[in-house]
Scaffold this active site. Structure first.
Site, PDB file in Angstrom:
ATOM      1  N   CYS A  11      76.106  38.863  60.815  1.00  0.00           N
ATOM      2  CA  CYS A  11      76.819  39.278  59.605  1.00  0.00           C
ATOM      3  C   CYS A  11      75.975  38.983  58.382  1.00  0.00           C
ATOM      4  O   CYS A  11      75.823  39.830  57.492  1.00  0.00           O
ATOM      5  CB  CYS A  11      78.182  38.591  59.535  1.00  0.00           C
ATOM      6  SG  CYS A  11      79.305  39.191  60.832  1.00  0.00           S
ATOM      7  N   GLU A  19      82.244  37.149  51.102  1.00  0.00           N
ATOM      8  CA  GLU A  19      81.078  36.264  51.067  1.00  0.00           C
ATOM      9  C   GLU A  19      80.350  36.388  49.724  1.00  0.00           C
ATOM     10  O   GLU A  19      80.031  37.481  49.282  1.00  0.00           O
ATOM     11  CB  GLU A  19      80.112  36.639  52.203  1.00  0.00           C
ATOM     12  CG  GLU A  19      80.708  36.485  53.596  1.00  0.00           C
ATOM     13  CD  GLU A  19      80.937  35.033  53.989  1.00  0.00           C
ATOM     14  OE1 GLU A  19      80.410  34.122  53.313  1.00  0.00           O
ATOM     15  OE2 GLU A  19      81.654  34.815  54.998  1.00  0.00           O
ATOM     16  N   HIS A  59      84.210  38.649  55.708  1.00  0.00           N
ATOM     17  CA  HIS A  59      84.532  38.154  57.045  1.00  0.00           C
ATOM     18  C   HIS A  59      86.044  38.186  57.254  1.00  0.00           C
ATOM     19  O   HIS A  59      86.813  37.788  56.375  1.00  0.00           O
ATOM     20  CB  HIS A  59      84.038  36.709  57.231  1.00  0.00           C
ATOM     21  CG  HIS A  59      82.738  36.607  57.956  1.00  0.00           C
ATOM     22  ND1 HIS A  59      81.628  35.996  57.409  1.00  0.00           N
ATOM     23  CD2 HIS A  59      82.359  37.027  59.203  1.00  0.00           C
ATOM     24  CE1 HIS A  59      80.637  36.053  58.289  1.00  0.00           C
ATOM     25  NE2 HIS A  59      81.049  36.670  59.378  1.00  0.00           N
TER      26      HIS A  59
HETATM   27  N1  PCA Z   1      80.660  38.363  63.492  1.00  0.00           N
HETATM   28  C1  PCA Z   1      79.343  37.783  63.705  1.00  0.00           C
HETATM   29  C2  PCA Z   1      78.467  38.928  64.086  1.00  0.00           C
HETATM   30  C3  PCA Z   1      79.377  40.060  64.420  1.00  0.00           C
HETATM   31  C4  PCA Z   1      80.697  39.648  63.918  1.00  0.00           C
HETATM   32  O1  PCA Z   1      81.718  40.354  63.864  1.00  0.00           O
HETATM   33  C5  PCA Z   1      78.871  36.961  62.513  1.00  0.00           C
HETATM   34  O2  PCA Z   1      79.706  36.368  61.829  1.00  0.00           O
HETATM   35  O3  PCA Z   1      77.680  36.900  62.263  1.00  0.00           O
END
Ligand code: PCA
Length: 204
Positions: free
Chosen positions: A143, A80, A167
């Site tokens: 996240c 990100e 991610h």
């Molecule tokens: N993904 C979520 C929160 C926890 C996770 O593993 C997100 O993308 O915010």
């Protein structure tokens, strides 16, 4: 040796297994070359998640923070680029919190850029034939929440630490046939390569 704080999330919503926690556990068990690795699994709960992470940061004083979570609709590993000062949850967190248009940190800047080499991570993954791209939005859920809180904390403390969020797709082993995902073994190799690209041990 780079001191690495690696965070991941546990289960949330419809996801009884969170690939990020499984990958982090495997890396912690096996170790990562060139890294003194400290792992923390965060609850998918608004304030608790960031409180635990920031507390671990202050204790560990890492050189690098890599935060992991899943984006179940994606089928690529996505570092990100940015974290924004917005909590706007489409679903409640594990404690029932569902903020709408609230700040992560009241009065703080609108956004922080990650300080990980996102393009270098994607290039290293491409070299290994692992699907990846830079993402320009981590969403407005947990996240993004921990990513923003961590980057804000580092900025304010002046600590010489690079940090960012990556991610992951959900692991193929737990999704229905045809849903976006990536095999667990590829996720483990992918995150290892990403860490190598950050700490300078990647073969390029
Ligand atoms: N993904 C979520 C929160 C926890 C996770 O593993 C997100 O993308 O915010």
């Amino acid at each position: 040796m780079a001191r690495l704080l690696l965070s991941a999330f546990g289960p949330f919503g419809e996801h009884a297994v969170n690939a990020s926690a499984e990958v982090a556990r495997r890396l912690w068990e096996e170790g990562v070359e060139g890294c003194d690795l400290v792992k923390i699994e965060l609850p998918t709960v608004r304030r608790e998640s960031a409180d635990l992470l920031l507390h671990a940061f202050d204790r560990v004083r890492p050189d690098v923070v890599v935060m992991l979570g899943i984006a179940a609709e994606r089928d690529e590993i996505t570092p990100e680029r940015v974290a924004i000062n917005v909590d706007d949850y489409a679903i409640p967190d594990n404690a029932g919190n569902q903020p709408v248009d609230e700040a992560v940190v009241a009065g703080a800047p609108a956004a922080y850029l990650a300080t990980l080499p996102v393009k270098r991570i994607v290039a290293a993954l491409a070299d290994a034939n692992i699907p990846s791209r830079v993402s320009n939005s981590a969403g407005t859920y947990l996240c993004n929440h921990v990513s923003y809180a961590m980057l804000h904390h580092i900025e304010r403390s002046g600590a010489p630490c690079r940090a960012g969020f990556i991610h992951l797709p959900q692991m193929s082993e737990v999704v229905p046939e045809g849903a976006p995902s990536m095999p667990f073994a590829m996720l483990v190799v992918g995150v290892t390569i990403a860490i190598g690209a950050i700490t300078g041990t990647a073969p390029r």
